[in-house]
Design an enzyme around this catalytic site. Sequence first.
Site, mmCIF file in Angstrom:
data_model
loop_
_atom_site.group_PDB
_atom_site.id
_atom_site.type_symbol
_atom_site.label_atom_id
_atom_site.label_comp_id
_atom_site.label_asym_id
_atom_site.label_seq_id
_atom_site.Cartn_x
_atom_site.Cartn_y
_atom_site.Cartn_z
ATOM 1 N N LYS A 189 36.406 -10.509 90.839
ATOM 2 C CA LYS A 189 36.497 -11.651 91.756
ATOM 3 C C LYS A 189 36.495 -11.117 93.180
ATOM 4 C CE LYS A 189 39.180 -14.071 94.269
ATOM 5 N NZ LYS A 189 38.261 -14.601 95.271
ATOM 6 N N GLU A 264 46.700 -2.170 95.662
ATOM 7 C CA GLU A 264 46.379 -1.492 96.928
ATOM 8 C C GLU A 264 46.598 -2.529 98.016
ATOM 9 O OE1 GLU A 264 45.723 1.549 97.327
ATOM 10 O OE2 GLU A 264 45.321 2.150 95.262
ATOM 11 N N CYS A 298 42.878 -1.459 105.991
ATOM 12 C CA CYS A 298 44.249 -1.378 105.471
ATOM 13 C C CYS A 298 44.983 -0.168 106.019
ATOM 14 C CB CYS A 298 44.219 -1.351 103.957
ATOM 15 S SG CYS A 298 43.116 -0.083 103.317
ATOM 16 N N GLU A 397 51.400 -6.311 109.732
ATOM 17 C CA GLU A 397 49.992 -5.912 109.725
ATOM 18 C C GLU A 397 49.186 -6.968 110.474
ATOM 19 O OE1 GLU A 397 47.866 -6.185 105.964
ATOM 20 O OE2 GLU A 397 46.988 -4.218 106.373
HETATM 21 P P1 NAP Z 1 44.203 -11.388 100.327
HETATM 22 O O1 NAP Z 1 44.320 -12.670 101.013
HETATM 23 O O2 NAP Z 1 45.399 -10.815 99.674
HETATM 24 O O3 NAP Z 1 43.005 -11.550 99.281
HETATM 25 C C1 NAP Z 1 42.530 -10.485 98.491
HETATM 26 C C2 NAP Z 1 41.839 -11.032 97.276
HETATM 27 O O4 NAP Z 1 42.790 -11.727 96.470
HETATM 28 C C3 NAP Z 1 40.740 -12.051 97.590
HETATM 29 O O5 NAP Z 1 39.718 -11.931 96.635
HETATM 30 C C4 NAP Z 1 41.489 -13.364 97.437
HETATM 31 O O6 NAP Z 1 40.649 -14.470 97.160
HETATM 32 C C5 NAP Z 1 42.364 -13.054 96.238
HETATM 33 N N1 NAP Z 1 43.549 -13.914 96.121
HETATM 34 C C6 NAP Z 1 44.129 -14.685 97.069
HETATM 35 N N2 NAP Z 1 45.194 -15.328 96.537
HETATM 36 C C7 NAP Z 1 45.285 -14.961 95.240
HETATM 37 C C8 NAP Z 1 46.177 -15.282 94.174
HETATM 38 N N3 NAP Z 1 47.201 -16.091 94.348
HETATM 39 N N4 NAP Z 1 45.979 -14.705 92.970
HETATM 40 C C9 NAP Z 1 44.963 -13.840 92.785
HETATM 41 N N5 NAP Z 1 44.073 -13.517 93.751
HETATM 42 C C10 NAP Z 1 44.235 -14.057 94.964
HETATM 43 O O7 NAP Z 1 43.681 -10.233 101.296
HETATM 44 P P2 NAP Z 1 42.463 -10.293 102.292
HETATM 45 O O8 NAP Z 1 42.875 -11.135 103.438
HETATM 46 O O9 NAP Z 1 41.199 -10.589 101.560
HETATM 47 O O10 NAP Z 1 42.351 -8.760 102.719
HETATM 48 C C11 NAP Z 1 43.130 -8.200 103.686
HETATM 49 C C12 NAP Z 1 44.312 -7.461 103.081
HETATM 50 O O11 NAP Z 1 43.847 -6.484 102.162
HETATM 51 C C13 NAP Z 1 45.094 -6.699 104.112
HETATM 52 O O12 NAP Z 1 46.464 -6.869 103.891
HETATM 53 C C14 NAP Z 1 44.704 -5.249 103.847
HETATM 54 O O13 NAP Z 1 45.659 -4.314 104.251
HETATM 55 C C15 NAP Z 1 44.519 -5.249 102.390
HETATM 56 N N6 NAP Z 1 43.676 -4.122 101.982
HETATM 57 C C16 NAP Z 1 44.266 -3.064 101.341
HETATM 58 C C17 NAP Z 1 43.501 -1.967 100.987
HETATM 59 C C18 NAP Z 1 44.124 -0.785 100.294
HETATM 60 O O14 NAP Z 1 43.383 0.008 99.729
HETATM 61 N N7 NAP Z 1 45.416 -0.624 100.300
HETATM 62 C C19 NAP Z 1 42.137 -1.946 101.274
HETATM 63 C C20 NAP Z 1 41.579 -3.030 101.924
HETATM 64 C C21 NAP Z 1 42.362 -4.121 102.268
HETATM 65 P P3 NAP Z 1 40.097 -15.406 98.350
HETATM 66 O O15 NAP Z 1 39.238 -14.542 99.180
HETATM 67 O O16 NAP Z 1 39.367 -16.446 97.620
HETATM 68 O O17 NAP Z 1 41.307 -15.897 99.085
#
Ligand code: NAP
Length: 493
Positions: A189, A264, A298, A397
């Site tokens: 997804k 992650e 991230c 963040e």
């Molecule tokens: P996010 O809002 O947590 O979303 C990540 C993924 O999860 C998306 O595909 C999102 O779908 C899905 N999602 C949202 N709510 C969910 C739920 N309740 N259950 C299951 N899946 C769900 O994060 P983002 O805004 O896309 O990305 C930014 C974040 O990612 C930042 O905090 C960043 O630090 C972190 N990140 C971490 C790493 C690492 O390796 N540690 C790498 C890159 C990014 P939708 O898009 O449809 O909402």
Amino acid sequence: MATVEAASRAEVTFPPARLFIGGEWVEPEAGRTLAVENPATEEILCEVAAAGEADVDRAVAAARAALAGDWGWKTPARERGTLLWRIADALEARIDEFAHLETLDNGKPIFESRYVDVPAGIEALRYFAGWADKITGETLPVSGPIELAYTLREPVGVVAAITPWNFPLIQALWKIAPALACGNTVVHKPASYTPLSALKFAELAAECGLPPGVLNVVTGSGAEVGNALVAHPGVAKVSFTGSTEVGRDIMRGAAETVKRVTLELGGKSPNIVFADADLDAAAKGAYTGIFYGKGEVCAAGSRLFVEETVHGELLERLVARTKRLTPGDPLDPRTRLGALVSRKQRDTVLGYIEEGRSEGARVVHGGEPVSIGGKGWFMEPTILDGVSNDMKVAREEIFGPVLAVIPFREVEEAVELANASIYGLAAGVWTRDVGKAHQVARRIQAGTVWINQYNWYDSAAPFGGYKQSGFGRELGKQAIEGYTEVKTVYVGR
Ligand code: NAP
């Protein structure tokens, strides 16, 4: 013609508004779609399917059928490796097109997509292709009425890969490549803002001969599709990259069926500059650490700790460098700062800058939104000075091009401040003193520490978080451990 220019002109086709399940494009049951925007122009690029629970069921069933069929432990490991290698070659042959697509979808400079994102995805495919026939168990020195005891490493089963929007293809392949190398099947997804490269990749993998059902892609909202995957009893493991907030929900959701989970998550990484550092290199490292990838990274070095005696000098060099960084058309090969992924994300980032100001931080560069031709979610690279570690801009963040500069007096204080965070994803240390560099690297609570460097990744090196930045590791042999179960076999006399 330089390759980045070829990528900026490459022709792209968008995937159909369907789901990729069981090796073919299928209509979502409820017939709903989501619009995908180009954040640099605000134009709608295309529509993708918005899946629901019934579609998730179908995708998991296809993945389970593939696992029970010719994939899983029945396909010789070497064949899986060969196939992954073939897919890597096919992606490389279309590198310009995938780079262009990623830039349209995410707003990142074509320079980054062409030279970093797609190549890193190809590298991960090749690295894990090499692992496929080297995943072994052990013989065990047990006692008792036993002739032989050994372990097997077996696939976990169906893996739900849930990925964010900042590095769409990289994050997808950091999961898909090791999962498939180990013989699992995947339901992916992608993030709703950036689903395009994932859909095109699944099609490409199928064209290379990946059997139906081994890799399925279900687009749609996290709340609906993501939740359904996490709750699904047919899914054995959730591999999630995203925010800490959603990571907590995923842990709770996965507990119900005791799924394996890799998280992650977010970061607020310290980048520490000691007075004895090469200050030019440190200024460049601080700049790359926060402004690469628009700061939507991230591991971004978003807290810059600078030893007090060189604070002014370093800041001067950093600001001088940052003045030359202006947002530009992401498809222009010269652009180094693209558009933020969405209006919502830019509003969030600008809101943090306001909060920083109200808490007493000083904007020494940037701070304002920008548009190009009246369009796009661009903003200036921003440096906040006079920040203390307990301000909101230093604790949370921001996920944008905003750097918080914080002075310190001595090593102890630097380590203490760096570790005073709920996060522990990455860190940087800048010094010419080898002993100090290693000592600080050991004391920092983070999954990755760069010394006199920032933001380098290699498929052979594990990546992941301490504390609330998550657990489990992507890349390296640790990723293989995360996508396999260990079985012990005793052979009696
Ligand atoms: P996010 O809002 O947590 O979303 C990540 C993924 O999860 C998306 O595909 C999102 O779908 C899905 N999602 C949202 N709510 C969910 C739920 N309740 N259950 C299951 N899946 C769900 O994060 P983002 O805004 O896309 O990305 C930014 C974040 O990612 C930042 O905090 C960043 O630090 C972190 N990140 C971490 C790493 C690492 O390796 N540690 C790498 C890159 C990014 P939708 O898009 O449809 O909402």
